[in-house]
Design a protein around this motif. Structure first.
Motif, PDB file in Angstrom:
ATOM      1  N   GLU A  22      25.382  30.861   2.384  1.00 21.90           N
ATOM      2  CA  GLU A  22      24.186  30.189   2.886  1.00 21.90           C
ATOM      3  C   GLU A  22      24.488  28.744   3.244  1.00 21.90           C
ATOM      4  O   GLU A  22      24.058  28.243   4.282  1.00 21.90           O
ATOM      5  CB  GLU A  22      23.067  30.269   1.837  1.00 21.90           C
ATOM      6  N   VAL A  82      25.609  38.556   6.845  1.00 25.64           N
ATOM      7  CA  VAL A  82      26.616  38.495   5.786  1.00 25.64           C
ATOM      8  C   VAL A  82      26.791  39.876   5.173  1.00 25.64           C
ATOM      9  O   VAL A  82      25.808  40.530   4.812  1.00 25.64           O
ATOM     10  CB  VAL A  82      26.205  37.485   4.686  1.00 25.64           C
ATOM     11  N   CYS A 128      28.986  33.723  -4.101  1.00 28.39           N
ATOM     12  CA  CYS A 128      29.409  33.969  -2.709  1.00 28.39           C
ATOM     13  C   CYS A 128      28.212  33.867  -1.770  1.00 28.39           C
ATOM     14  O   CYS A 128      28.317  33.299  -0.676  1.00 28.39           O
ATOM     15  CB  CYS A 128      30.068  35.337  -2.577  1.00 28.39           C
ATOM     16  N   ALA A 129      27.077  34.426  -2.174  1.00 30.39           N
ATOM     17  CA  ALA A 129      25.874  34.358  -1.339  1.00 30.39           C
ATOM     18  C   ALA A 129      25.441  32.912  -1.149  1.00 30.39           C
ATOM     19  O   ALA A 129      25.090  32.502  -0.036  1.00 30.39           O
ATOM     20  CB  ALA A 129      24.758  35.184  -1.968  1.00 30.39           C
ATOM     21  N   GLU A 130      25.482  32.123  -2.214  1.00 24.15           N
ATOM     22  CA  GLU A 130      25.100  30.715  -2.110  1.00 24.15           C
ATOM     23  C   GLU A 130      26.053  29.957  -1.191  1.00 24.15           C
ATOM     24  O   GLU A 130      25.621  29.184  -0.329  1.00 24.15           O
ATOM     25  CB  GLU A 130      25.082  30.068  -3.489  1.00 24.15           C
ATOM     26  N   MET A 190      28.583  41.762   1.953  1.00 25.60           N
ATOM     27  CA  MET A 190      29.179  41.511   0.642  1.00 25.60           C
ATOM     28  C   MET A 190      29.963  42.752   0.229  1.00 25.60           C
ATOM     29  O   MET A 190      29.491  43.882   0.430  1.00 25.60           O
ATOM     30  CB  MET A 190      28.096  41.237  -0.396  1.00 25.60           C
ATOM     31  N   ALA A 230      32.385  37.623   0.676  1.00 28.54           N
ATOM     32  CA  ALA A 230      31.265  37.510   1.601  1.00 28.54           C
ATOM     33  C   ALA A 230      31.865  37.306   2.986  1.00 28.54           C
ATOM     34  O   ALA A 230      32.609  36.350   3.213  1.00 28.54           O
ATOM     35  CB  ALA A 230      30.364  36.335   1.242  1.00 28.54           C
TER      36      ALA A 230
END
Length: 73
Positions: free
Chosen positions: A62, A27, A57-59, A29, A16
């Motif tokens: 964030e 972001v 990765c997204a979490e 990915m 990310a």
């Protein structure tokens, strides 16, 4: 948008990349892979087996962005 990412998060082959555009974050990915010439490349396509790391990765992205925004206020 800066030429350099604000931050990168890597889990396995998933990355990310976080960009800071004057306090507004985005972001990207990607998944790394080796091509037929044994060179590392990136793609935005993911296999089923990648999805847990994509979600993690997204979490984490964030959370990182939230901390940046919180520290500015």
């Amino acid at each position: 948008m800066s030429n350099q990412p604000a931050h990168k998060i890597k889990l396995g082959l998933i990355t990310a990349t976080i960009w800071d555009n004057d306090g507004s974050y985005s972001v990207d990915m990607s998944r790394s892979y080796k091509n037929d010439q044994n060179e590392w490349k990136n793609t935005s396509g993911f296999f089923h087996s990648d999805l847990l790391n994509v979600a993690k990765c997204a979490e984490r992205a964030e959370i990182w962005i939230s901390r940046q925004l919180y520290s500015r206020s």
